[in-house]
Design a protein around this motif. Structure first.
Motif, PDB file in Angstrom:
ATOM      1  N   LEU A 171       1.338  58.099  -9.699  1.00 23.89           N
ATOM      2  CA  LEU A 171       1.376  56.889 -10.606  1.00 23.89           C
ATOM      3  C   LEU A 171       1.532  57.335 -12.034  1.00 23.89           C
ATOM      4  CD1 LEU A 171      -1.221  55.999 -11.151  1.00 23.89           C
ATOM      5  CD2 LEU A 171      -1.309  54.783  -8.635  1.00 23.89           C
ATOM      6  N   ILE A 217      -0.859  60.373 -12.518  1.00 20.29           N
ATOM      7  CA  ILE A 217      -2.232  60.674 -11.408  1.00 20.29           C
ATOM      8  C   ILE A 217      -1.213  61.105 -10.583  1.00 20.29           C
ATOM      9  CG2 ILE A 217      -3.768  59.728 -10.052  1.00 20.29           C
ATOM     10  CD1 ILE A 217      -3.966  57.820 -12.594  1.00 20.29           C
ATOM     11  N   ASN A 218      -1.677  62.342  -9.527  1.00 22.86           N
ATOM     12  CA  ASN A 218      -0.782  62.990  -8.632  1.00 22.86           C
ATOM     13  C   ASN A 218      -2.399  63.562  -7.140  1.00 22.86           C
ATOM     14  OD1 ASN A 218       0.952  63.654  -6.814  1.00 22.86           O
ATOM     15  ND2 ASN A 218       1.493  65.623  -8.270  1.00 22.86           N
ATOM     16  N   HIS A 227      -5.559  64.347 -12.495  1.00 27.15           N
ATOM     17  CA  HIS A 227      -4.815  63.231 -13.375  1.00 27.15           C
ATOM     18  C   HIS A 227      -4.773  64.079 -14.846  1.00 27.15           C
ATOM     19  CE1 HIS A 227      -7.309  59.593 -11.728  1.00 27.15           C
ATOM     20  NE2 HIS A 227      -7.928  60.430 -10.484  1.00 27.15           N
TER      21      HIS A 227
END
Lengths: 353, 73
Positions: A171, A217-218, A227
């Motif tokens: 996101l 963020i993944n 992050h």
């Protein structure tokens, strides 16, 4: 994604204790309590309390030393202060969002602040997008221990944000904040050397500020997340700041979580900053506060957290910070007499009753 | 000032144009629901971090709505 109220009957309480220590300068001890109180199915309240004590020395002004050297004059171990702060965040759930309003106040020996902020978060697109719009107003009063000073300072701010789910693993958030401060924005404890005369720190009475923040963020297999955050900051005084934050969070077995944190920051100086002035400025605006200089800083940190099955968690967060002129990556940097290093340790405990 | 205006315009554009890209169903959101996938996992730690660094640096804002200040030495 999409803010939610506390679950009915749950009362979450978080306590944190901060120990902050600068090499040879200030020491801060602070206690924080956050408390969540459900009211009904549409409303709840988050209360935040803080008590902080600080003591130690702070730089006052600078003089030219032998050669190109700059000599720092500090206050000696003379400064002590305490700060008490409280805020009440009332949240109201709407059909597709949340409205919040937060009155807050803080009191120090030499500073008082009253503020109110409000924010609306609007969830769209099956909670895959959240828009946020907010505004804040602050009415502050500045005084100074040992001086006959009583000055006002006001602040107003606007906030716009969007958080977007990119896919099932990532996101993105974009925020923009605009702020305008007016009134007494100088530091009553700082002095300036101007052509062999010692004058008071004297800053403009207006300061417009823009901050743009991007966060990504993944999720990373297995059970980790990355992050990334970048903030661009710009103000009327000529300061431009770049902040980069990264955090790697790794779940371990038995509900342990470890986070590795890194932060880099650099800024360009305010146009009226110099360590000392060899000639007066026509506008009479001066500051030698090193916080307005050109420099870079690096923060490295580590956090360890353990969640127990009984709605309790414990955490410890350790951060080490260095600020120095030559840590600035791009552009000129200010000569600084002393680098600043500090250590911050936070211990936290949370429990939901 | 030009960079500031460009950022304000770009953000407004993104604000207006986003929200049409994806439609994840609730059962596809398991990973996003993990605590360490939230944008601000520990808001109190963020407050403390920002208090500490803004007492030493001149940038602030961006993380949340800006409220009152402190007489930070």
């Amino acid at each position: 994604m999409g803010a939610t109220l506390l679950d009915a009957g749950d009362i979450p309480v978080t306590y944190k204790r901060l120990s902050y220590e600068e090499d040879n300068l200030m020491e801060v001890e602070a206690d924080y309590i956050n408390l969540g109180i459900p009211i009904n199915s549409k409303n709840d309240l988050l209360v935040a309390l803080e008590y902080e004590t600080m003591s130690g020395a702070s730089p006052i002004f600078y003089t030219p030393g032998p050669g190109d050297e700059i000599v720092e004059v500090t206050s000696g171990a003379s400064i002590t202060d305490e700060r008490t702060a409280v805020s009440f965040n009332f949240r109201h759930l709407t059909d597709n969002g949340m409205l919040s309003i937060t009155p807050a106040g803080s009191d120090e020996n030499d500073y008082e602040s009253y503020s109110v902020t409000t924010e609306y978060q609007w969830n769209r697109n099956n909670n895959n997008t959240t828009y946020s719009v907010g505004a804040g107003y602050a009415d502050d009063n500045v005084s100074a221990t040992g001086q006959d000073l009583n000055e006002d300072k006001e602040g107003a701010s606007l906030f716009l944000g969007v958080t977007q789910v990119l896919d099932s693993h990532s996101l993105l958030q974009l925020n923009l904040s605009l702020a305008e401060e007016s009134g007494y924005l100088s530091d009553p404890y700082k002095l300036v050397l101007v052509d062999n005369a010692i004058l008071s720190d004297n800053r403009p009475e207006e300061r417009g500020q823009t901050a743009f923040l991007m966060r990504y963020i993944n999720y990373i297999e297995e059970d980790a997340s990355l992050h990334l955050a970048y903030r661009y900051f710009d103000d009327d005084w000529g300061i431009k700041g770049h902040t980069l934050e990264t955090s790697w969070n790794q779940e371990l077995s038995n509900n342990w979580l470890v986070s590795y944190n890194f932060r880099y920051y650099q800024q360009d100086k305010a146009e009226f900053y110099a360590p000392f002035f060899s000639a007066p400025r026509p506008d009479g605006i001066y500051s030698s506060d090193y916080r307005l200089a050109s420099y870079g800083s690096v923060l490295v940190g580590f956090k360890l957290e353990k969640t127990f099955s009984s709605n309790t968690s414990l955490d410890i967060n350790i951060e080490y910070y260095t600020r120095r002129g030559d840590l600035k990556i791009s552009g000129d940097y200010s000569t600084d007499p002393e680098e600043l290093t500090s250590t911050m340790v936070t211990f936290g405990i949370s429990h939901t009753f | 000032m030009n960079i500031r205006n460009a950022i304000i315009l770009a953000t407004c554009f993104v604000l207006l144009s986003s929200g049409c890209a994806i439609d994840l169903k609730p059962w596809e959101r398991g990973v996003l629901a993990k605590p360490h996938m939230s944008v601000e996992r520990d808001p109190l730690q963020r407050t403390i971090r920002e208090q500490v660094v803004t007492s030493k640096e001149s940038s602030s804002g961006g993380f949340s709505v800006v409220g009152g200040g402190c007489g930070c030495n």
